[in-house]
Design a protein around this motif. Structure first.
Motif, PDB file in Angstrom:
ATOM      1  N   ALA A 185       0.846  -1.012   0.443  1.00  0.00           N
ATOM      2  CA  ALA A 185      -0.168  -0.294   0.186  1.00  0.00           C
ATOM      3  C   ALA A 185       0.475   1.204  -0.113  1.00  0.00           C
ATOM      4  CB  ALA A 185      -1.015  -0.152   1.298  1.00  0.00           C
ATOM      5  N   VAL A 186       1.682   1.615   1.256  1.00  0.00           N
ATOM      6  CA  VAL A 186       2.476   2.106   0.839  1.00  0.00           C
ATOM      7  C   VAL A 186       3.610   2.952  -0.697  1.00  0.00           C
ATOM      8  CG1 VAL A 186       4.816   3.246   1.951  1.00  0.00           C
ATOM      9  CG2 VAL A 186       2.835   1.632   3.418  1.00  0.00           C
ATOM     10  N   LEU A 187       3.870   1.506  -1.083  1.00  0.00           N
ATOM     11  CA  LEU A 187       4.215   2.083  -2.619  1.00  0.00           C
ATOM     12  C   LEU A 187       3.420   2.039  -3.544  1.00  0.00           C
ATOM     13  CD1 LEU A 187       7.205   1.033  -4.133  1.00  0.00           C
ATOM     14  CD2 LEU A 187       5.784  -1.062  -4.512  1.00  0.00           C
ATOM     15  N   VAL A 188       2.625   1.761  -3.396  1.00  0.00           N
ATOM     16  CA  VAL A 188       1.385   2.447  -4.485  1.00  0.00           C
ATOM     17  C   VAL A 188       1.410   3.688  -4.442  1.00  0.00           C
ATOM     18  CG1 VAL A 188      -0.734   2.071  -5.369  1.00  0.00           C
ATOM     19  CG2 VAL A 188       0.242  -0.152  -5.099  1.00  0.00           C
ATOM     20  N   ALA A 189       1.095   4.190  -3.177  1.00  0.00           N
ATOM     21  CA  ALA A 189       0.989   5.408  -2.368  1.00  0.00           C
ATOM     22  C   ALA A 189       1.874   6.520  -3.259  1.00  0.00           C
ATOM     23  CB  ALA A 189       0.024   5.632  -1.531  1.00  0.00           C
ATOM     24  N   VAL A 190       3.109   6.544  -2.745  1.00  0.00           N
ATOM     25  CA  VAL A 190       4.165   7.311  -3.064  1.00  0.00           C
ATOM     26  C   VAL A 190       4.620   7.026  -4.291  1.00  0.00           C
ATOM     27  CG1 VAL A 190       6.898   7.625  -2.095  1.00  0.00           C
ATOM     28  CG2 VAL A 190       4.897   6.830  -0.691  1.00  0.00           C
ATOM     29  N   SER A 191       4.953   5.996  -5.061  1.00  0.00           N
ATOM     30  CA  SER A 191       5.007   5.735  -5.897  1.00  0.00           C
ATOM     31  C   SER A 191       3.913   6.979  -7.246  1.00  0.00           C
ATOM     32  CB  SER A 191       4.551   4.829  -6.856  1.00  0.00           C
ATOM     33  OG  SER A 191       5.100   4.468  -8.606  1.00  0.00           O
ATOM     34  N   ARG A 192       1.978   6.890  -6.937  1.00  0.00           N
ATOM     35  CA  ARG A 192       1.267   7.238  -7.699  1.00  0.00           C
ATOM     36  C   ARG A 192       1.341   9.300  -7.833  1.00  0.00           C
ATOM     37  NH1 ARG A 192      -3.387   2.496  -7.653  1.00  0.00           N
ATOM     38  NH2 ARG A 192      -2.777   0.906  -8.809  1.00  0.00           N
ATOM     39  N   ARG A 193       1.747   9.585  -5.730  1.00  0.00           N
ATOM     40  CA  ARG A 193       1.468  10.733  -5.912  1.00  0.00           C
ATOM     41  C   ARG A 193       2.698  11.441  -6.560  1.00  0.00           C
ATOM     42  NH1 ARG A 193      -2.495  14.098  -4.320  1.00  0.00           N
ATOM     43  NH2 ARG A 193      -0.914  14.528  -3.550  1.00  0.00           N
ATOM     44  N   SER A 194       4.633  10.415  -6.701  1.00  0.00           N
ATOM     45  CA  SER A 194       5.451  11.299  -7.085  1.00  0.00           C
ATOM     46  C   SER A 194       5.349  11.508  -8.616  1.00  0.00           C
ATOM     47  CB  SER A 194       6.587  10.717  -6.616  1.00  0.00           C
ATOM     48  OG  SER A 194       6.959   9.966  -5.280  1.00  0.00           O
ATOM     49  N   ALA A 195       4.964  10.426  -9.327  1.00  0.00           N
ATOM     50  CA  ALA A 195       4.082  10.411 -10.875  1.00  0.00           C
ATOM     51  C   ALA A 195       3.556  11.224 -10.841  1.00  0.00           C
ATOM     52  CB  ALA A 195       4.265   9.225 -11.223  1.00  0.00           C
ATOM     53  N   GLY A 196       2.395  11.976 -10.417  1.00  0.00           N
ATOM     54  CA  GLY A 196       0.805  12.575 -10.796  1.00  0.00           C
ATOM     55  C   GLY A 196      -0.100  11.728 -10.547  1.00  0.00           C
ATOM     56  N   ARG A 197       0.203  10.693 -10.312  1.00  0.00           N
ATOM     57  CA  ARG A 197      -1.388   9.724 -10.912  1.00  0.00           C
ATOM     58  C   ARG A 197      -2.173   9.714 -10.016  1.00  0.00           C
ATOM     59  NH1 ARG A 197       0.389   6.212 -15.489  1.00  0.00           N
ATOM     60  NH2 ARG A 197      -1.460   5.088 -14.475  1.00  0.00           N
ATOM     61  N   PRO A 198      -3.709   9.699  -9.851  1.00  0.00           N
ATOM     62  CA  PRO A 198      -4.574   9.184  -9.066  1.00  0.00           C
ATOM     63  C   PRO A 198      -4.627   8.077  -8.487  1.00  0.00           C
ATOM     64  CG  PRO A 198      -5.815  10.383 -11.053  1.00  0.00           C
ATOM     65  CD  PRO A 198      -4.036   9.744 -11.693  1.00  0.00           C
ATOM     66  N   LEU A 199      -4.484   8.077  -7.069  1.00  0.00           N
ATOM     67  CA  LEU A 199      -4.454   7.494  -6.071  1.00  0.00           C
ATOM     68  C   LEU A 199      -5.490   5.906  -6.632  1.00  0.00           C
ATOM     69  CD1 LEU A 199      -4.210   8.292  -2.721  1.00  0.00           C
ATOM     70  CD2 LEU A 199      -2.217   7.704  -4.511  1.00  0.00           C
ATOM     71  N   ALA A 200      -6.372   5.974  -7.108  1.00  0.00           N
ATOM     72  CA  ALA A 200      -7.282   5.135  -7.491  1.00  0.00           C
ATOM     73  C   ALA A 200      -7.361   4.594  -8.887  1.00  0.00           C
ATOM     74  CB  ALA A 200      -8.956   5.875  -7.496  1.00  0.00           C
ATOM     75  N   ARG A 201      -6.001   4.955  -9.507  1.00  0.00           N
ATOM     76  CA  ARG A 201      -6.039   5.016 -11.125  1.00  0.00           C
ATOM     77  C   ARG A 201      -4.943   3.633 -10.808  1.00  0.00           C
ATOM     78  NH1 ARG A 201      -3.872   7.987 -16.056  1.00  0.00           N
ATOM     79  NH2 ARG A 201      -3.798   6.285 -17.456  1.00  0.00           N
ATOM     80  N   THR A 202      -5.775   2.574 -11.592  1.00  0.00           N
ATOM     81  CA  THR A 202      -4.796   1.304 -11.262  1.00  0.00           C
ATOM     82  C   THR A 202      -3.311   1.309 -12.519  1.00  0.00           C
ATOM     83  OG1 THR A 202      -6.081   0.349 -13.060  1.00  0.00           O
ATOM     84  CG2 THR A 202      -6.576  -0.335 -10.465  1.00  0.00           C
ATOM     85  N   ALA A 203      -2.887   0.328 -12.147  1.00  0.00           N
ATOM     86  CA  ALA A 203      -1.724   0.387 -12.751  1.00  0.00           C
ATOM     87  C   ALA A 203      -0.520  -0.265 -12.334  1.00  0.00           C
ATOM     88  CB  ALA A 203      -0.660   2.118 -12.855  1.00  0.00           C
ATOM     89  N   PRO A 204       0.534  -1.183 -12.423  1.00  0.00           N
ATOM     90  CA  PRO A 204       1.045  -2.130 -12.803  1.00  0.00           C
ATOM     91  C   PRO A 204       2.187  -2.081 -12.374  1.00  0.00           C
ATOM     92  CG  PRO A 204       1.795  -1.216 -14.470  1.00  0.00           C
ATOM     93  CD  PRO A 204       0.509  -0.710 -14.497  1.00  0.00           C
ATOM     94  N   ASP A 205       2.348  -1.709 -10.424  1.00  0.00           N
ATOM     95  CA  ASP A 205       3.206  -0.377  -9.823  1.00  0.00           C
ATOM     96  C   ASP A 205       3.172  -1.428  -8.755  1.00  0.00           C
ATOM     97  OD1 ASP A 205       0.722   0.069  -9.190  1.00  0.00           O
ATOM     98  OD2 ASP A 205       0.649   2.455  -8.942  1.00  0.00           O
ATOM     99  N   HIS A 206       2.084  -2.074  -8.410  1.00  0.00           N
ATOM    100  CA  HIS A 206       3.035  -3.107  -7.120  1.00  0.00           C
ATOM    101  C   HIS A 206       3.981  -4.193  -6.584  1.00  0.00           C
ATOM    102  CE1 HIS A 206      -2.590  -2.524  -6.373  1.00  0.00           C
ATOM    103  NE2 HIS A 206      -2.119  -2.120  -6.669  1.00  0.00           N
ATOM    104  N   LEU A 207       3.822  -4.416  -6.060  1.00  0.00           N
ATOM    105  CA  LEU A 207       4.782  -5.292  -5.257  1.00  0.00           C
ATOM    106  C   LEU A 207       5.622  -5.962  -6.423  1.00  0.00           C
ATOM    107  CD1 LEU A 207       4.825  -5.311  -1.389  1.00  0.00           C
ATOM    108  CD2 LEU A 207       6.860  -4.483  -2.481  1.00  0.00           C
ATOM    109  N   ALA A 208       4.265  -7.139  -6.719  1.00  0.00           N
ATOM    110  CA  ALA A 208       5.033  -8.296  -7.294  1.00  0.00           C
ATOM    111  C   ALA A 208       4.994  -7.486  -9.026  1.00  0.00           C
ATOM    112  CB  ALA A 208       3.203  -8.794  -7.644  1.00  0.00           C
TER     113      ALA A 208
END
Length: 358
Positions: A236-259
């Motif tokens: 959860a922290v990885l996804v939140a920080v990554s999307r905020r840093s990239a200027g992407r909405p938190l609710a928008r899905t993307a291949p940015d999880h741990l796996a």
């Protein structure tokens, strides 16, 4: 103890069978998720919910292992969250609706007489966040089930140490149901949890963990709870920080999880799931030792430190790619020929054609 083994065995076998039976109806109704290049039905979650609830309530009705008021409410609220998740699978509900419903359900299960009002409010927030974050683990084959099984065993062991038989049996039943589901969810998956199963599993695990720590000081409880759910929290922290840093909405899905990031580093689907399962086991072991007093109060801090290092390292793995301006097409030069040479070659060919036709 004998009933716990019998209940877990029954849950495992029922989960294997019910997951198979629900697969065809889910495909016909279109309750599926597209994972390239295949379509996976979201029927596994319904099977896990139905089997866990049926086996747990059977023990309560027969009087072998009464659930009691608190655990019974937890299971009922979890079933309500599962219905909300099923609606999200079918009609694609907004994330804020899921968050609000999960928070309301969490507010109904927290034992305020033991936690107090301030601690109870923190517990409500924690249960809701863990539940929603656990849903994110369903992005990879086998991951949510593996982490769920490991976490259920850890929470069940903590409950057994506190002689909370109802919670321990519920965790063993949930772990067995998830294990039966995993036979169909291992890569390549033939069934997935969906929002229904992932929200149910996350909610019941988080609520049971709060029950085992109720009445103890907030600081140590926070450390134990974090260690028990370290993979969920790190994702959860990885996804939140990554999307905020990239200027992407938190609710928008993307291949940015741990796996996803581990796959980009070269791991196979099985390897990424096993590695994260080992990480979950290490966190659960530390949480269990800290809960029972075999490890110091600062032991969960080491888990947090390692998780922070992993998150920072994986943030450097590119996952979003680059975007081009609208209407622009990147040139594709001929093999072995730079752009200028290609232009010259094209003009020469045109001149030759005009000479022949002239």
């Amino acid at each position: 103890m004998l009933y716990g083994i019998a209940a877990a065995t029954a849950a495992f076998l029922l989960s294997v069978v019910v997951t198979v039976l629900l697969r065809a109806p889910a495909l016909r109704l279109g309750v599926v998720r597209r994972r390239r290049p295949r379509v996976v039905p979201l029927s596994g979650g319904v099977a896990v919910v139905a089997v866990t609830a049926a086996v747990a309530w059977a023990g309560d009705l027969t009087g072998v292992v009464p659930l009691g008021g608190g655990v019974g409410v937890l299971l009922a609220a979890g079933a309500g969250v599962a219905l909300l998740g099923l609606a999200a699978d079918v009609w694609r509900l907004r994330g804020r609706v899921l968050a609000a419903g999960t928070a309301v359900a969490a507010a109904c299960v927290v034992p305020y007489e033991e936690t107090g009002v301030p601690g109870g409010l923190l517990a409500v927030c924690w249960i809701a966040l863990v539940t929603l974050a656990f849903r994110g683990l369903d992005h990879a084959d086998g991951l949510a089930g593996t982490v769920g099984v490991v976490t259920a065993f850890g929470v069940g062991a903590c409950a057994a140490a506190e002689v909370m038989d109802a919670v321990a049996v519920l965790m063993s039943v949930l772990a067995a149901a998830l294990t039966g589901f995993l036979l169909h969810n291992w890569h390549p998956a033939r069934s997935a949890l969906g929002a229904s199963g992932s929200l149910f599993a996350g909610f019941v695990l988080a609520g049971a963990a709060v029950f085992t720590r109720a009445g103890q000081d907030v600081a140590s409880s926070a450390g134990v709870l974090f260690a028990l759910t370290v993979v969920v929290a790190a994702d959860a922290v990885l996804v939140a920080v990554s999307r905020r840093s990239a200027g992407r909405p938190l609710a928008r899905t993307a291949p940015d999880h741990l796996a996803h990031r581990l796959r980009r580093l070269g791991l196979t689907p099985h390897g990424a799931t096993v590695l994260l399962g080992v990480g979950a086991f290490c966190g659960v072991l530390v949480g269990l030792l800290a809960h029972t007093g075999w490890a110091g109060r600062t032991a969960p801090l080491w888990v947090a430190a390692v998780a922070s290092v992993v998150v920072v390292a994986l943030l450097r793995v590119p996952v979003y790619g680059t975007r081009q301006a609208p209407g622009r097409v990147s040139p594709e030069p001929l093999t072995g020929c730079p752009p200028r040479a290609r232009s010259a070659t094209s003009s020469q060919v045109g001149d030759q054609l005009r000479v022949r036709n002239g």
